[in-house]
Write a protein that holds these residues in place. Structure first.
Motif, mmCIF file in Angstrom:
data_model
loop_
_atom_site.group_PDB
_atom_site.id
_atom_site.type_symbol
_atom_site.label_atom_id
_atom_site.label_comp_id
_atom_site.label_asym_id
_atom_site.label_seq_id
_atom_site.Cartn_x
_atom_site.Cartn_y
_atom_site.Cartn_z
ATOM 1 N N GLY A 192 -61.866 1.094 12.061
ATOM 2 C CA GLY A 192 -62.836 1.901 12.841
ATOM 3 C C GLY A 192 -63.064 3.140 12.357
ATOM 4 N N HIS A 193 -62.532 3.537 11.239
ATOM 5 C CA HIS A 193 -62.958 4.775 10.522
ATOM 6 C C HIS A 193 -64.335 5.277 10.818
ATOM 7 C CE1 HIS A 193 -59.240 3.553 8.229
ATOM 8 N NE2 HIS A 193 -58.863 4.905 8.633
ATOM 9 N N LEU A 194 -65.435 4.465 10.354
ATOM 10 C CA LEU A 194 -66.829 4.810 10.144
ATOM 11 C C LEU A 194 -67.659 4.895 11.657
ATOM 12 C CD1 LEU A 194 -67.353 2.481 7.437
ATOM 13 C CD2 LEU A 194 -66.674 4.811 7.304
ATOM 14 N N LEU A 195 -66.866 4.691 12.736
ATOM 15 C CA LEU A 195 -67.667 4.620 14.034
ATOM 16 C C LEU A 195 -67.923 6.035 14.584
ATOM 17 C CD1 LEU A 195 -65.906 1.430 15.466
ATOM 18 C CD2 LEU A 195 -67.670 1.346 14.003
ATOM 19 N N ALA A 196 -68.969 6.041 15.269
ATOM 20 C CA ALA A 196 -69.502 7.259 15.868
ATOM 21 C C ALA A 196 -69.065 7.442 17.127
ATOM 22 C CB ALA A 196 -70.964 7.572 15.489
ATOM 23 N N ILE A 197 -67.622 7.427 17.461
ATOM 24 C CA ILE A 197 -67.397 7.345 18.773
ATOM 25 C C ILE A 197 -67.540 8.702 19.639
ATOM 26 C CG2 ILE A 197 -65.712 5.742 18.612
ATOM 27 C CD1 ILE A 197 -63.512 7.690 18.497
ATOM 28 N N GLN A 198 -67.985 9.799 19.009
ATOM 29 C CA GLN A 198 -68.438 11.029 19.525
ATOM 30 C C GLN A 198 -69.657 11.270 19.108
ATOM 31 O OE1 GLN A 198 -65.481 14.192 19.603
ATOM 32 N NE2 GLN A 198 -63.666 12.923 19.854
#
Length: 475
Positions: free
Chosen positions: A95-101
């Motif tokens: 999940g390093h690439l996910l734009a969770i913010q």
């Protein structure tokens, strides 16, 4: 160690920050068509190979082509306190690439030039978008190669950011040992350099090691100087089947403890052999097997192989098959590297929950065999591969992403495995990195004091928390 709820893992809680229209306008003014807000482009940059399926995409994607581009994009994001998520080829498993913010995705894949090859010093300097296969193709005429091989044709920027390793690590080490120097754009948009091409230094804090493995949370790498190695005079690969996983593992332990300089030794369990046979049209014996490779002079390769064959025979190893030609070796290693995709295709529509533990070689059998027993008892389909020469192995639990029950089972198995590895002196991640999935494990492994020190470094270098926030730990 408390397991996260399946719903939290399948749909991680996102806290997107607003992205002002003024920032998008400024990015478009600076980058033109290289700043995209098209939904299909944003969605492509809002997912990776992890099991997370429901994270909103970034607000925009910027395609950088130079260090100046990266510095400009980061400076603009900093001015508006908007997150920046570096993106290479999208092969992350955690999940390093996910734009969770929320924020912008900074795609460096077009920064794919090899800047300098210093064959006499055995170093090469590259941009972060260069992939490992591209590098080896371009330097093979020099008689040199870059050995770090994580399986996927990952970008060297991503490999450095996650401190990757792979099949050759038992002989050549990981990215930690093979990155000598960096050019990095900091969270304020400043360009700094760390390290040199010299093989050692005692000058100040080791900022190169700090950046390698930081997962994009401290800066964006824009140049990477790497060690490279002479191509071996002779290479030979072999496969050997075993009556049990334990026999294969005991053989591996003895090979390593005897100091045999084997270049690769990979474990594949019978389930995975079956999947690989179907996917790659092979006819390997559907038993646990070791896939090995030997590098050196013709005489040393022959001696290593004979010694290893003798050790394997003592543990019931049989059906030794040799692959000497490049075509035969490539066929075997391609099948090994496709094991993940072979497993995914064996259960249409599934996702894989991957594990990444690594333990001291003497404890490998203890950790692995108990974990196999738990996985078998769960009834969940899985695959098992391992860079067992350095104590690192991966289960892939195959789940229906729409089934919270299957996800809960996979997470339970994963937590039991990590707890066991830590108890045996190991780590929760040997090469994939922490990302989102292993944040709780990091706290258990390192302790609150060490994680607080990491937070202190993060706050000092990224006071606005814009560099890939929500990864490794929370602030």
């Amino acid at each position: 160690m408390n397991a996260p709820t399946p719903s939290a893992q399948l749909q991680p809680e996102a806290h997107p920050r607003s992205v002002p229209a003024a920032l998008i306008d400024a990015l478009k003014a600076r980058f033109g068509e290289r700043c995209s807000t098209a939904l299909v482009v944003r969605e492509q940059h809002g997912r990776d190979e992890s099991a997370y399926t429901s994270v909103p995409p970034p607000a925009a994607v910027v395609f950088a082509e130079s260090t100046a581009d990266v510095a400009a994009a980061v400076k603009l994001a900093s001015d508006y306190s908007v997150p920046v998520i570096p993106f290479g080829v999208g092969s992350s498993l955690e999940g390093h690439l996910l734009a969770i913010q929320g924020g912008i995705s900074l795609d460096v894949s077009r920064m794919n030039r090899i800047l300098a090859v210093n064959a006499e010093d055995l170093t090469v300097t590259v941009q972060p978008g260069v992939t490992r296969k591209q590098l080896n193709e371009e330097i093979k005429s020099t008689g040199l190669f870059f050995p770090i091989d994580p399986g996927a044709d990952a970008s060297l920027g991503g490999m450095s950011a996650t401190r990757a390793s792979g099949t050759n690590a038992v002989r050549y080490g990981t990215m930690r040992e093979n990155v000598l120097a960096l050019e990095v754009v900091t969270a304020s948009g400043e360009v700094i350099r760390t390290g040199t091409r010299a093989k050692k230094s005692s000058a100040g804090y080791d900022l190169t090691r700090l950046m390698v493995g930081s997962e994009g949370t401290l800066g964006v790498m824009t140049e990477i100087t790497l060690r490279i190695y002479p191509l071996p005079e002779a290479i030979s690969a072999a496969i050997c089947s075993f009556p049990s996983i334990e026999a294969a593992v005991r053989s591996t332990i003895q090979i390593i403890q005897m100091g045999i300089p084997i270049a690769r030794v990979e474990l594949i369990d019978a389930h995975t052999v079956r999947m690989v046979n179907a996917h790659s049209k092979l006819s390997l014996r559907e038993e646990p097997l070791l896939l090995m490779e030997f590098h050196g002079s013709p005489a040393s390769v022959k001696e290593q192989a004979e010694t290893v064959q003798e050790i394997a025979s003592e543990h019931g190893g049989n059906a030794f098959e040799w692959a000497v030609t490049p075509e035969e070796r490539t066929r075997l290693w391609t099948a090994r590297h496709n094991a993940y995709f072979a497993a995914i295709q064996s259960k249409p529509g599934c996702r894989a929950i991957s594990t990444d533990t690594c333990v001291p070689i003497s404890r490998l059998a203890d950790c692995l065999l108990d974990s196999v027993a738990e996985a078998d008892a769960s009834g969940l389909p899985y695959f098992l591969v391992g860079h067992v020469g350095d104590g690192n192995f991966h289960f892939g639990y195959l789940i229906d992403p729409a089934s919270p029950e299957e996800y809960a089972t996979a997470e339970k198995l994963n937590h039991q495995l990590v707890h066991r590895a830590l108890k045996l002196g190991g780590t929760c991640t040997g090469e994939h990195g922490v990302g989102m999935h292993k944040m709780d494990f990091l706290l258990t492994e390192a302790g609150s004091g060490a994680v607080d020190m990491m937070r202190t470094i993060k706050r000092a270098l990224d006071p606005k928390n814009i560099m890939n926030p929500g990864k490794i730990f929370t602030l």
